[in-house]
Enzyme design. Sequence first.
Site, mmCIF file in Angstrom:
data_model
loop_
_atom_site.group_PDB
_atom_site.id
_atom_site.type_symbol
_atom_site.label_atom_id
_atom_site.label_comp_id
_atom_site.label_asym_id
_atom_site.label_seq_id
_atom_site.Cartn_x
_atom_site.Cartn_y
_atom_site.Cartn_z
ATOM 1 N N CYS A 29 -6.607 9.647 7.052
ATOM 2 C CA CYS A 29 -6.902 9.670 8.166
ATOM 3 C C CYS A 29 -5.032 9.908 9.314
ATOM 4 O O CYS A 29 -4.397 10.982 9.632
ATOM 5 C CB CYS A 29 -7.218 7.789 8.791
ATOM 6 N N ARG B 3 -5.408 11.922 12.488
ATOM 7 C CA ARG B 3 -6.386 12.246 13.346
ATOM 8 C C ARG B 3 -7.855 11.348 13.779
ATOM 9 O O ARG B 3 -7.957 11.937 14.068
ATOM 10 C CB ARG B 3 -7.189 13.414 11.770
ATOM 11 N N TRP C 292 -9.016 -1.364 0.325
ATOM 12 C CA TRP C 292 -9.414 -0.160 -0.392
ATOM 13 C C TRP C 292 -10.955 -0.770 -1.174
ATOM 14 O O TRP C 292 -11.528 0.213 -1.631
ATOM 15 C CB TRP C 292 -8.612 0.354 -1.191
ATOM 16 N N ASP D 58 -8.311 3.650 14.024
ATOM 17 C CA ASP D 58 -9.015 2.679 14.164
ATOM 18 C C ASP D 58 -7.931 1.792 14.831
ATOM 19 O O ASP D 58 -7.049 1.384 14.063
ATOM 20 C CB ASP D 58 -9.296 2.104 12.735
ATOM 21 N N TYR E 44 -4.286 9.805 -0.780
ATOM 22 C CA TYR E 44 -2.796 9.949 -0.621
ATOM 23 C C TYR E 44 -1.800 10.313 -1.883
ATOM 24 O O TYR E 44 -1.088 10.969 -2.285
ATOM 25 C CB TYR E 44 -2.981 8.984 0.502
ATOM 26 N N GLU F 220 0.900 -0.839 0.029
ATOM 27 C CA GLU F 220 -0.007 -0.086 0.257
ATOM 28 C C GLU F 220 0.697 1.337 0.099
ATOM 29 O O GLU F 220 0.501 2.304 -1.184
ATOM 30 C CB GLU F 220 -0.882 -0.160 1.253
#
Length: 298
Positions: free
Chosen positions: A180, A200, A86, A203, A128, A64
């Site tokens: 995130c 921010r 994803w 999980d 991203y 990733e």
Amino acid sequence: MMSHGEQHYLDLMRRVLERGDERLDRTGVGTLSLFGEMLRFDLSDGTVPILTTKRVFWKTAVKEMLWFLTGRTDLRSLLQQNVRIWTDWPLQKYRQASGETISQANFETRILTDDAFAAQWGDLGPIYGKQWRRWQGPDGKVYDQIGALVETLKRDPASRRMLFHAWNVADLGQMALPPCHMVYQFHVTKGRLSCMMMQRSVDLMLGAPFNWVGTVALMLMLADQAELELGDFVWVGGDVHLYRNHLDAAREQLSRQPRALPRMRLTRHADSIDDYRIEDFAVDGYDPHRAIAADVAV
């Protein structure tokens, strides 16, 4: 820094279970949440925070990160590497728009085999990689944040401006998921590269362990390009949460004893930040407990 490093993570998970604020989140699943947490991992001895109290599929996390570095945002290029992390977001979008109860496997097959379908439903928006490598300014100029970072690490490693981020306000609405892990800042001292990564939204069961592996892989590549060793990885979490459907899994993980942290290394020097492949990464001494199943909240 394995046992005590992982213990810090487990202690944080326990605090969320015991003191977390019960919140109803956008997914409808609900969370227990704490705000403003920090962990520090010393990477200077070669050990890395790949958790051992459950198996973390580190190759998927590195793939990733390599995908982010390409600047691509299409699901097909991930699926071709057998990376399915994803799929949930475009799949949900397709199901809602079409009313079709297509399985994940069939959706992924269509992305892989149907060009028109992939073009319509398999793009994740300006997430991203787009922001890291191809941030477009209002004048149309494109900015490569990663390329600029590599150059600054080489020529001005004392700079306080060595960072990149993905929170492009103008593009948020077009993203499958707003970033995130938002901001990465770097610091060099005594020939060692350290990174502070700010998330921010965290999980804690599924996301954080995975993102840590990706960050360490990125640090290895940047250090390799700038002829540096690794220092500290500092992680800062904003809304740090456990989803309510992860609580039993978290308790199972807390019942396990951490084992020695593994080591991650590069097997070759690459010519540029764009030249690394998954085959260039090796992890030694990884002996985790078995994996723990937990569903992604979309």
